[in-house]
Design a protein around this motif. Structure first.
Motif, short mmCIF file in Angstrom:
data_model
loop_
_atom_site.label_atom_id
_atom_site.label_comp_id
_atom_site.label_asym_id
_atom_site.label_seq_id
_atom_site.Cartn_x
_atom_site.Cartn_y
_atom_site.Cartn_z
N UNK A 29 63.78 -30.20 -115.93
CA UNK A 29 63.46 -29.36 -114.60
C UNK A 29 63.29 -27.83 -114.93
N UNK A 30 64.10 -27.32 -115.91
CA UNK A 30 64.26 -26.05 -116.46
C UNK A 30 62.67 -25.65 -117.23
N UNK A 31 62.09 -26.59 -117.87
CA UNK A 31 61.01 -25.97 -118.34
C UNK A 31 59.75 -26.41 -117.65
N UNK A 32 59.82 -26.95 -116.55
CA UNK A 32 58.78 -27.62 -115.57
C UNK A 32 57.52 -26.53 -115.41
N UNK A 33 58.00 -25.37 -114.93
CA UNK A 33 56.96 -24.49 -114.78
C UNK A 33 56.27 -24.00 -116.03
N UNK A 34 56.86 -23.72 -117.19
CA UNK A 34 56.37 -23.36 -118.55
C UNK A 34 55.37 -24.66 -118.80
N UNK A 35 55.96 -26.05 -118.68
CA UNK A 35 55.19 -27.17 -119.07
C UNK A 35 53.67 -27.24 -118.37
N UNK A 36 53.99 -27.06 -116.92
CA UNK A 36 52.69 -27.40 -116.25
C UNK A 36 51.66 -26.07 -116.37
N UNK A 37 52.20 -24.68 -116.88
CA UNK A 37 51.15 -23.73 -117.05
C UNK A 37 50.53 -24.19 -118.51
N UNK A 38 51.20 -24.45 -119.30
CA UNK A 38 50.82 -25.14 -120.71
C UNK A 38 49.46 -26.14 -120.57
N UNK A 39 50.22 -26.96 -119.54
CA UNK A 39 48.98 -28.24 -119.46
C UNK A 39 47.69 -27.79 -118.80
N UNK A 40 47.81 -26.68 -117.86
CA UNK A 40 46.47 -26.18 -117.36
C UNK A 40 45.75 -25.39 -118.33
N UNK A 41 46.51 -24.85 -119.29
CA UNK A 41 45.84 -23.76 -120.40
C UNK A 41 45.09 -24.87 -121.16
N UNK A 42 45.66 -25.83 -121.59
CA UNK A 42 45.03 -26.69 -122.57
C UNK A 42 43.83 -27.55 -121.92
N UNK A 43 44.14 -27.91 -120.55
CA UNK A 43 42.64 -28.58 -119.86
C UNK A 43 41.67 -27.59 -119.66
N UNK A 44 42.06 -26.34 -119.36
CA UNK A 44 41.11 -25.37 -119.34
C UNK A 44 40.26 -25.08 -120.29
N UNK A 45 40.70 -25.50 -121.50
CA UNK A 45 39.97 -25.29 -122.61
C UNK A 45 39.00 -26.58 -123.09
N UNK A 46 38.96 -27.46 -121.96
CA UNK A 46 38.16 -28.58 -122.15
C UNK A 46 37.91 -29.15 -123.46
N UNK A 47 39.25 -29.53 -123.87
CA UNK A 47 39.30 -30.45 -125.21
C UNK A 47 38.77 -31.66 -125.42
N UNK A 48 38.20 -32.31 -124.38
CA UNK A 48 37.49 -33.42 -124.52
C UNK A 48 36.00 -33.55 -123.99
N UNK A 49 35.49 -32.10 -123.83
CA UNK A 49 34.13 -32.13 -123.41
C UNK A 49 33.14 -32.36 -124.64
N UNK A 50 33.78 -32.15 -126.03
CA UNK A 50 32.87 -32.50 -127.09
C UNK A 50 33.96 -32.52 -128.34
#
Length: 199
Positions: free
Chosen positions: A18-39
């Motif tokens: 619960x206490x890390x939810x916002x931080x975790x969500x922000x990290x997930x979005x940052x990783x996916x914004x990097x398109x790690x599975x595009x190539x």
């Protein structure tokens, strides 16, 4: 620090979530914004982030005090698998900057370490989605995506045995705060690695 059977209504692991939810969500979005599975090249960057983080915590898996508190601690170590994944792709290791967060044979702040391990273990729980995405690049548990593979007993049980041990620890109020701070620091470290690696 001892084991107690009197668990509060809300477990430590659930409070951490619960206490890390916002931080975790922000990290997930940052990783996916990097398109790690595009190539494969983008995925190699993701592996470097993973390697950088697991380099920070590798010493924890050899700590005798932590080993007494957490089940199969050495079996949860993943830096070697990440290095094999990098080798599969012919990619270089992440470039280490400074000393890792936890140095081998150094005095260990156990509550802080527990927070970092909570983040590491949680990432493995959520890796099923990542493994499926990696399969789209021709990767698998035996080539390039070894570190994303489920434990032999399954992700759910692997996670529950960890959180059961974490939740059963009898910690002081100050130690509770250190666990939370450790988890936040771990998320912040991965966020910084994502920013440095993906740009």
């Amino acid at each position: 620090m001892t084991i107690t059977l009197d668990m509060p209504a809300e477990s430590r692991s659930k409070r951490l979530k619960a206490v890390t939810h916002t931080t975790h969500d922000r990290l997930d979005k940052a990783i996916m914004a990097g398109e790690p599975f595009a190539s494969l090249a983008r995925y190699a960057l993701f592996l470097k982030v993973q390697h950088g983080f697991h380099r920070e915590i590798d010493a924890l898996y050899f700590d005798p005090a932590l080993d007494r508190l957490l089940p199969d601690l050495s079996g949860r170590r993943r830096v070697g698998l990440i290095e094999q994944d990098l080798a599969d792709l012919g990619a270089e290791m992440s470039v280490a900057k400074g000393e890792p967060a936890f140095a081998p044979a150094a005095p260990m702040d156990i509550p802080d370490a527990l927070g970092w391990l909570y983040v590491a273990e949680g990432s493995n729980l959520g890796a099923a989605f990542l493994l499926k995405a990696a399969a789209g690049l021709g990767l698998s548990e035996s080539f390039g995506a070894r570190h994303l593979a489920a434990a032999p007993e399954g992700r759910g049980l692997h996670w529950r045995t960890f959180t059961a041990a974490l939740d059963a620890l009898d910690l002081s109020e100050a130690e509770e705060a250190q666990v939370t701070a450790g988890a936040q620091a771990a998320f912040a470290r991965v966020q910084a690695l994502v920013a440095d690696t993906f740009g």
